[in-house]
Enzyme design. Structure first.
Site, PDB file in Angstrom:
ATOM      1  N   GLY A  66       0.693  -9.102   1.702  1.00  0.00           N
ATOM      2  CA  GLY A  66       0.954  -8.010   2.632  1.00  0.00           C
ATOM      3  C   GLY A  66       1.027  -8.487   4.076  1.00  0.00           C
ATOM      4  N   THR A  67       0.146  -9.377   4.453  1.00  0.00           N
ATOM      5  CA  THR A  67       0.114  -9.856   5.836  1.00  0.00           C
ATOM      6  C   THR A  67       1.427 -10.550   6.196  1.00  0.00           C
ATOM      7  OG1 THR A  67      -2.282 -10.103   5.744  1.00  0.00           O
ATOM      8  CG2 THR A  67      -1.128 -11.363   7.446  1.00  0.00           C
ATOM      9  N   ASN A 146      -5.432   2.417   5.104  1.00  0.00           N
ATOM     10  CA  ASN A 146      -6.358   1.751   4.190  1.00  0.00           C
ATOM     11  C   ASN A 146      -7.807   2.189   4.359  1.00  0.00           C
ATOM     12  OD1 ASN A 146      -5.417   0.195   6.579  1.00  0.00           O
ATOM     13  ND2 ASN A 146      -7.207  -1.052   6.131  1.00  0.00           N
ATOM     14  N   GLN A 174      -0.992   0.035   0.579  1.00  0.00           N
ATOM     15  CA  GLN A 174      -1.961   0.918  -0.096  1.00  0.00           C
ATOM     16  C   GLN A 174      -1.304   1.945  -1.012  1.00  0.00           C
ATOM     17  OE1 GLN A 174      -5.210   0.713  -0.314  1.00  0.00           O
ATOM     18  NE2 GLN A 174      -5.547  -0.910   1.184  1.00  0.00           N
ATOM     19  N   SER A 194       1.691  -5.738  -1.471  1.00  0.00           N
ATOM     20  CA  SER A 194       0.786  -6.859  -1.753  1.00  0.00           C
ATOM     21  C   SER A 194       0.318  -6.819  -3.201  1.00  0.00           C
ATOM     22  CB  SER A 194      -0.422  -6.783  -0.816  1.00  0.00           C
ATOM     23  OG  SER A 194      -1.399  -7.709  -1.224  1.00  0.00           O
ATOM     24  N   HIS A 196      -2.433  -8.052  -4.753  1.00  0.00           N
ATOM     25  CA  HIS A 196      -3.841  -7.843  -5.138  1.00  0.00           C
ATOM     26  C   HIS A 196      -4.357  -6.437  -4.873  1.00  0.00           C
ATOM     27  CE1 HIS A 196      -6.185  -8.172  -1.231  1.00  0.00           C
ATOM     28  NE2 HIS A 196      -5.022  -8.647  -0.813  1.00  0.00           N
ATOM     29  N   THR A 232       8.525 -23.445  -1.933  1.00  0.00           N
ATOM     30  CA  THR A 232       8.631 -23.351  -3.387  1.00  0.00           C
ATOM     31  C   THR A 232       7.923 -22.092  -3.863  1.00  0.00           C
ATOM     32  OG1 THR A 232       8.711 -25.736  -3.553  1.00  0.00           O
ATOM     33  CG2 THR A 232       8.069 -24.544  -5.554  1.00  0.00           C
ATOM     34  N   CYS A 320     -11.843  -6.297   6.344  1.00  0.00           N
ATOM     35  CA  CYS A 320     -11.538  -7.305   7.349  1.00  0.00           C
ATOM     36  C   CYS A 320     -12.405  -7.114   8.584  1.00  0.00           C
ATOM     37  CB  CYS A 320     -10.080  -7.206   7.772  1.00  0.00           C
ATOM     38  SG  CYS A 320      -8.983  -6.771   6.440  1.00  0.00           S
TER      39      CYS A 320
HETATM   40  C1  LIG Z   1      -4.672  -5.384   2.388  1.00  0.00           C
HETATM   41  C2  LIG Z   1      -3.707  -4.848   3.337  1.00  0.00           C
HETATM   42  C3  LIG Z   1      -2.796  -5.701   4.006  1.00  0.00           C
HETATM   43  C4  LIG Z   1      -2.839  -7.192   3.838  1.00  0.00           C
HETATM   44  O1  LIG Z   1      -2.384  -7.621   2.587  1.00  0.00           O
HETATM   45  P1  LIG Z   1      -2.791  -9.089   2.072  1.00  0.00           P
HETATM   46  O2  LIG Z   1      -1.999  -9.268   0.825  1.00  0.00           O
HETATM   47  O3  LIG Z   1      -4.273  -9.055   1.840  1.00  0.00           O
HETATM   48  O4  LIG Z   1      -2.394 -10.042   3.139  1.00  0.00           O
HETATM   49  C5  LIG Z   1      -1.880  -5.139   4.865  1.00  0.00           C
HETATM   50  N1  LIG Z   1      -1.844  -3.823   5.055  1.00  0.00           N
HETATM   51  C6  LIG Z   1      -2.680  -2.964   4.436  1.00  0.00           C
HETATM   52  C7  LIG Z   1      -2.569  -1.494   4.678  1.00  0.00           C
HETATM   53  C8  LIG Z   1      -3.644  -3.451   3.571  1.00  0.00           C
HETATM   54  O5  LIG Z   1      -4.488  -2.604   2.969  1.00  0.00           O
END
Ligand SMILES: *Cc1c(COP(=O)(O)O)cnc(C)c1O
Length: 379
Positions: A66-67, A146, A174, A194, A196, A232, A320
């Site tokens: 996500g980042t 989030n 989210q 993202s 996870h 890769t 975070c």
């Molecule tokens: C967790 C989260 C991210 C970051 O995603 P990662 O895969 O952990 O880098 C970005 N935005 C929101 C709203 C999130 O909850």
């Protein structure tokens, strides 16, 4: 019960990934059979991600999460379109992966408007429209927050963006796989996902980019992902993300119904048993999984530790920021006074939580709040 911080990898996801660590370990760029098999797995995953969000497979680009997707969307659009204008609109309560990128772009000479949100955590489309100027090239508003779980009126914002021909990005980390996310009906040009956060692996994500959008690469190298994101490919991770999206699509209706019931049950139970407690965020425009409670007489940290000792994992702000001592920027953005921010607890339910667990957590939260408010009364 901290599923907005991360989720367990679904057993079906792990099973789909394993062959890509073992016999199917090829580099997806290789022309031989090993490479072709890896690429086939990756392209199937691309179709599955696209199908979850109503996109074409060619509009899905894999990233490290996500980042990175947020970084690519904002920097990529800003840098490529700066001749058109240098103004970006976002909100005060975005994830740091958007807010910090905006700060960086300000240092490069871009101007950023950080729109306030209402006390319930909603962005107002009218205020957003008023913030648009001739230099505006990008609007970025998260799909659901989030911390407090508020779901934003993206459709209305998307219509405004389309009419004014401004790129529209949403951090949908989210919501992807949790609530319907259709890029066309929401009018999105870019959306971050993202792995996870939807029962897939960590370290993999995707950015949806509408066909024709002009965007610059921020990770250069061998030209992977149509030249937009070199490196890769993380084939096992990508396959896992694809499987997670396919499962989420199937499970969404049942999970929404079940988690909404758990959520509302927990909110009602705690608010009716604890004096000076309240719900942060919007009562209805809210993720089915999100419970964010405020307590006037109790520290969130004390509650968290009490629950942790009883096997219940929750959060006080976003994972975070929980190691920092400042109040959460999200709770500040919805107008909570700093001392009111410190008594907040975020419980985020997920696929593998049972009704018994939810009842146990609700009772334990009430028990903890009663105990700690007595202590603070004595003090
Ligand atoms: C967790 C989260 C991210 C970051 O995603 P990662 O895969 O952990 O880098 C970005 N935005 C929101 C709203 C999130 O909850």
């Amino acid at each position: 019960m901290d599923n907005s911080a991360t989720t367990a990898v679904a057993p079906e996801v792990l099973e789909a990934m394993l062959p890509y660590f073992e016999e199917l370990y090829g580099n997806a760029s290789s022309l031989h059979a090993f490479g072709r098999e890896a690429r086939a797995g990756m392209e199937e995953a691309r179709e599955r991600v696209a199908s979850l969000i109503g996109a074409e497979p060619e509009e899905v680009y894999f990233t490290s999460g996500g980042t990175e997707s947020d970084n690519l969307a904002l920097k990529g659009i800003a840098l490529r379109n700066r001749a058109k204008g240098r103004h970006i609109i976002t909100t005060t309560f975005e994830h740091p992966a958007v807010l910090e990128v905006c700060r960086g772009l300000e240092a490069l000479g871009f101007e950023v408007t950080y729109l306030p949100v209402t006390g319930e955590g909603l962005v107002e489309p009218d205020a957003l429209e008023k913030a648009i100027g001739p230099e505006t090239i990008l609007i970025s508003v998260m799909h659901a927050n989030n911390e407090v779980g508020t779901i934003q009126p993206l459709k209305e914002i998307g219509e405004i963006a389309k009419e004014k021909e401004i790129y529209f990005h949403s951090d949908a980390v989210q919501t992807a796989g949790k609530i319907p996310l259709d890029v066309d009906s929401l009018g999105l040009d870019l959306a971050s996902i993202s792995g996870h956060k939807l029962y897939g692996p960590k370290g993999v994500g995707a950015l949806y980019i509408r066909k024709g959008a002009k965007i610059e690469s921020i990770v250069q190298g061998g030209g992977h992902e149509s030249g937009l994101r070199s490196g890769t490919e993380n084939v096992p991770g990508i396959v896992g993300l694809g499987q997670a999206c396919a499962l989420a699509k199937e499970a969404m209706a049942e999970e929404t119904e079940r988690l909404t019931r758990y959520r509302d049950g927990m909110i009602d139970f705690v608010l009716s048993h604890v004096d000076d407690s309240w719900l942060n965020g919007h009562p209805r425009e809210r993720l089915p999984s999100n419970v964010n409670l405020g307590f006037g007489k109790v520290e969130g940290e004390s509650l968290l530790l009490y629950l942790d000792a009883r096997g219940i994992a929750v959060s006080t702000g976003s994972a975070c920021s929980s190691r920092k001592l400042q109040p959460s920027h999200v709770l500040t953005a919805i107008g909570l006074a700093p001392e009111r921010c410190h008594g907040s607890l975020r419980i985020t339910l997920g696929r593998y939580n049972t009704e018994e667990e939810v009842d146990y957590a609700s009772r334990t939260i009430v028990e903890a709040a009663e105990r700690f408010s007595q202590i603070s009364a004595i003090r």
